[in-house]
Structures are given as structure tokens and as C-alpha cells.
Design a protein around this motif. Structure first.
Motif, mmCIF file in Angstrom:
data_model
loop_
_atom_site.group_PDB
_atom_site.id
_atom_site.type_symbol
_atom_site.label_atom_id
_atom_site.label_comp_id
_atom_site.label_asym_id
_atom_site.label_seq_id
_atom_site.Cartn_x
_atom_site.Cartn_y
_atom_site.Cartn_z
ATOM 1 N N PHE A 86 -1.702 11.359 39.071
ATOM 2 C CA PHE A 86 -2.049 10.179 39.870
ATOM 3 C C PHE A 86 -3.338 10.488 40.618
ATOM 4 O O PHE A 86 -3.456 11.533 41.265
ATOM 5 N N ALA A 87 -4.328 9.584 40.537
ATOM 6 C CA ALA A 87 -5.622 9.832 41.175
ATOM 7 C C ALA A 87 -6.018 8.609 41.988
ATOM 8 O O ALA A 87 -6.554 7.638 41.447
ATOM 9 N N ALA A 88 -5.748 8.636 43.282
ATOM 10 C CA ALA A 88 -6.004 7.492 44.157
ATOM 11 C C ALA A 88 -7.470 7.466 44.563
ATOM 12 O O ALA A 88 -7.985 8.425 45.148
ATOM 13 N N GLU A 89 -8.147 6.368 44.242
ATOM 14 C CA GLU A 89 -9.544 6.172 44.635
ATOM 15 C C GLU A 89 -9.568 5.454 45.982
ATOM 16 O O GLU A 89 -8.996 4.375 46.125
ATOM 17 N N MET A 90 -10.255 6.038 46.965
ATOM 18 C CA MET A 90 -10.202 5.480 48.312
ATOM 19 C C MET A 90 -11.552 5.563 48.997
ATOM 20 O O MET A 90 -12.152 6.643 49.051
ATOM 21 N N ARG A 153 -14.545 14.540 47.402
ATOM 22 C CA ARG A 153 -15.577 13.536 47.673
ATOM 23 C C ARG A 153 -16.376 13.343 46.392
ATOM 24 O O ARG A 153 -16.921 14.296 45.832
ATOM 25 N N LEU A 154 -16.436 12.091 45.936
ATOM 26 C CA LEU A 154 -17.078 11.772 44.676
ATOM 27 C C LEU A 154 -17.983 10.558 44.838
ATOM 28 O O LEU A 154 -17.918 9.842 45.847
ATOM 29 N N ALA A 155 -18.798 10.306 43.825
ATOM 30 C CA ALA A 155 -19.572 9.070 43.789
ATOM 31 C C ALA A 155 -18.611 7.895 43.614
ATOM 32 O O ALA A 155 -17.502 8.061 43.100
ATOM 33 N N PRO A 156 -19.008 6.696 44.026
ATOM 34 C CA PRO A 156 -18.135 5.523 43.853
ATOM 35 C C PRO A 156 -17.753 5.313 42.392
ATOM 36 O O PRO A 156 -18.445 5.757 41.473
ATOM 37 N N VAL A 157 -16.647 4.610 42.193
ATOM 38 C CA VAL A 157 -16.115 4.372 40.851
ATOM 39 C C VAL A 157 -17.153 3.709 39.954
ATOM 40 O O VAL A 157 -17.334 4.097 38.787
ATOM 41 N N ALA A 158 -17.857 2.697 40.459
ATOM 42 C CA ALA A 158 -18.826 1.968 39.641
ATOM 43 C C ALA A 158 -19.941 2.876 39.141
ATOM 44 O O ALA A 158 -20.498 2.645 38.059
ATOM 45 N N LEU A 182 -10.111 -5.114 43.235
ATOM 46 C CA LEU A 182 -8.652 -4.986 43.328
ATOM 47 C C LEU A 182 -8.116 -4.015 42.281
ATOM 48 O O LEU A 182 -7.153 -3.280 42.539
ATOM 49 N N PHE A 183 -8.737 -3.984 41.111
ATOM 50 C CA PHE A 183 -8.341 -3.032 40.078
ATOM 51 C C PHE A 183 -8.542 -1.600 40.574
ATOM 52 O O PHE A 183 -7.683 -0.735 40.373
ATOM 53 N N GLN A 184 -9.660 -1.349 41.225
ATOM 54 C CA GLN A 184 -9.920 0.000 41.750
ATOM 55 C C GLN A 184 -8.876 0.396 42.786
ATOM 56 O O GLN A 184 -8.426 1.542 42.823
ATOM 57 N N LYS A 185 -8.492 -0.549 43.616
ATOM 58 C CA LYS A 185 -7.575 -0.259 44.718
ATOM 59 C C LYS A 185 -6.139 -0.105 44.255
ATOM 60 O O LYS A 185 -5.407 0.764 44.750
ATOM 61 N N ASN A 186 -5.719 -0.932 43.279
ATOM 62 C CA ASN A 186 -4.304 -1.007 42.940
ATOM 63 C C ASN A 186 -3.919 -0.436 41.574
ATOM 64 O O ASN A 186 -2.743 -0.152 41.355
ATOM 65 N N CYS A 187 -4.871 -0.299 40.671
ATOM 66 C CA CYS A 187 -4.533 0.066 39.287
ATOM 67 C C CYS A 187 -5.120 1.388 38.831
ATOM 68 O O CYS A 187 -4.512 2.086 38.005
ATOM 69 N N LEU A 188 -6.309 1.723 39.310
ATOM 70 C CA LEU A 188 -7.038 2.863 38.762
ATOM 71 C C LEU A 188 -6.386 4.200 39.100
ATOM 72 O O LEU A 188 -6.669 5.208 38.447
ATOM 73 N N GLY A 197 -11.994 6.621 33.851
ATOM 74 C CA GLY A 197 -11.121 6.876 34.982
ATOM 75 C C GLY A 197 -10.620 8.305 34.934
ATOM 76 O O GLY A 197 -10.719 8.984 33.907
ATOM 77 N N ASP A 198 -10.079 8.774 36.045
ATOM 78 C CA ASP A 198 -9.587 10.146 36.136
ATOM 79 C C ASP A 198 -8.080 10.243 36.059
ATOM 80 O O ASP A 198 -7.533 11.341 35.972
#
Length: 267
Positions: A86-90, A153-158, A182-188, A197-198
Motif C-alpha cells: 500500500f502506497a499512500a500519496e499525500m 519525500r517525492l515529486a508530485p504524482v503528475a 480524487l483518484f490520487q487521493k482515494n485510489c492510487l 504508480g508505486d
């Protein structure tokens, strides 16, 4: 056979071992042992009502996450990676605030282990990102990663995954672009899309087929709201997204993004 049973019983009765959390926030890594965090000068006992993972009130020894994020600014982007992939993007900004919604790193004490998350499952430890007053910050369940092994700490998803991007010609306020957020927050955290994706937890949502291609719209909505309403499977791991987490207009936008990406497959 009896010797194996005795050995297995002994192993199951062994106390939890101290664990290590890795923080990769700059050029060097910082490793925190669970004992260090439990003894941290800012550690305190907190109460979490309606815990997302345990579905009840829980009490934890925890450290305000912001004090561990040395050098991180509100404009930065973080990723919390769990032992199961599980890799939560925040975005960092909510994690750095001291309230009203506040992020904490709950630390499991090996001498007082937390309960299992279910039959045959481990606890949420050794490290669990929890929130006090999450409703005040619009915190989603995917922003409560448990069994955390590292925070990076990473670069933004986009920037990292251009294969996730909608058509650049769409207006910034187009529902598809809202759906991408919303996809980044809830699905990625669980799924990849176009192989990007990671996460190593759930299936890709565009390859070989996008769910908007094989679900009737009403059934897809029902599945997102309550996966068990369509497929009852004891081992299912996908949570339901209630209207309190994902409103009907937000669900519309998320589905618009998925349908749009079905036309932008990049094997």
C-alpha cells in the motif's frame, strides 16, 4: 508432527520485536526504532474515535508526525509505504498542521501489542498514521496507512507518472481533472493505472480493461460504495467509499476520469 506443532506454538507466543521506520526526506535516510519513538519527548497518549482500521475507539502512544518531518515544507509531496505494498500519496501540508485535523504516528509497543485487524491478520502496527479530528480536514480513509515501513519525500504524482495525466487540452475545472485529483487521493494507494504508480496492492485500473468498460454504470457505483454488495468474498480488501468520504458529485468526477483514461491507454 508434534515437534512442529510445539515449535509453531512457541513462535506464535513470542513477543513482538522492536521495529524500524525509515524516513527518506532528503539526501539521507533517517531510521527510527520503535523504542526511540515511544520514548520521544513529544510522544503522548491519544484517543482516536471511530478509528478507520479498527472501527472503534482506540488509544495509542503517538508522536505528532510533523515533528518527524524535518526539512519538509507545505508544498512538498510525501508517500507512506506499508509492508503490504500500500502506497499512500499525500500532500505534505495537512501532515504539518497542528490542528484542528492533526496527523500522528502511532507506535506499537512490543510489550503491549495492539489487537489484530481481523481473524488471521496482523495488527495495524508497528507504525500507523492516525488523525485526530479528521473530519475537520477532509481526511479520507486512504490517508490512514497502517503497517507503515517508510515515508518518502517525492515529486508530485503528475510529475512522476505522466501516464496518469488526462488530456492537457481539458480545462482546469473540467470534472475529469477533479476526478484525477480524487483518484490520487482515494485510489492510487492501492491501484496503478496504465502501469503507472508505486502501489503493489490492487490491480491496474486501465490495463487490460478499465472498469468503466465492463461494469454497467449503476453496478460500478454500487461496487465503489460497497464492494461486498456485488461480490461477497471474505478475503476482499477493498473498502467501501461512503458519501461521507466521496460525495455523489465527487464520484461522478472520479468515474469521468476513469472513462476518460479508458481512451488513453498506454501499455
Amino acid at each position: 508432527m508434534r515437534r512442529c506443532f510445539v515449535l509453531l506454538s512457541t513462535l506464535l507466543c513470542l513477543p513482538l520485536q522492536a521495529a524500524q521506520l525509515t524516513l527518506e526526506l532528503g539526501s539521507a535516510s533517517r531510521h527510527w526504532q520503535s523504542a526511540e519513538l515511544l520514548a520521544h519527548p513529544l510522544a503522548q497518549d491519544i484517543r482516536i474515535d471511530n478509528d478507520v482500521s479498527y472501527k472503534k475507539t482506540m488509544h495509542y502512544r503517538a508522536v505528532p508526525l510533523a515533528v518527524l518531518l524535518e526539512g519538509v515544507g507545505p508544498e512538498d509531496h510525501l508517500q507512506a509505504v506499508a509492508d503490504d505494498g500500500f502506497a499512500a500519496e499525500m500532500p505534505a501540508a495537512p501532515l504539518l498542521k497542528d490542528g484542528p485535523a492533526r496527523a500522528w504516528l502511532a507506535v506499537e509497543d512490543p510489550a503491549r501489542p495492539w489487537p489484530a485487524l481481523g481473524a488471521g491478520k496482523h495488527s495495524a502496527g508497528p507504525f500507523y498514521l492516525v488523525w485526530t479530528q479528521p473530519q475537520a480536514g477532509g481526511i479520507s480513509p486512504e490517508q490512514w496507512p497502517f503497517q507503515v515501513a517508510s515515508i518518502r519525500r517525492l515529486a508530485p504524482v503528475a510529475t512522476r507518472f505522466p501516464a496518469l495525466l488526462p488530456d492537457a487540452q481539458l480545462a482546469s475545472d473540467d470534472p475529469v481533472n477533479l476526478g484525477f485529483a480524487l483518484f490520487q487521493k482515494n485510489c492510487l494507494a492501492c491501484h496503478r493505472l496504465n502501469g503507472a504508480g508505486d502501489a503493489q496492492f490492487g490491480p491496474d485500473l486501465n490495463l487490460p480493461h478499465n472498469p468503466t468498460e465492463y461494469f454497467q454504470p449503476a453496478f460500478l457505483r454500487s461496487y465503489i460504495r460497497d464492494p461486498q454488495s456485488l461480490r461477497q468474498w471474505p478475503q476482499a480488501k477493498m473498502p467501501g467509499f461512503t458519501s461521507a468520504v466521496l460525495s455523489d458529485p465527487e464520484l461522478d468526477a472520479l468515474l469521468a476520469y476513469l472513462a476518460h483514461m479508458a481512451t488513453r491507454k498506454q501499455p
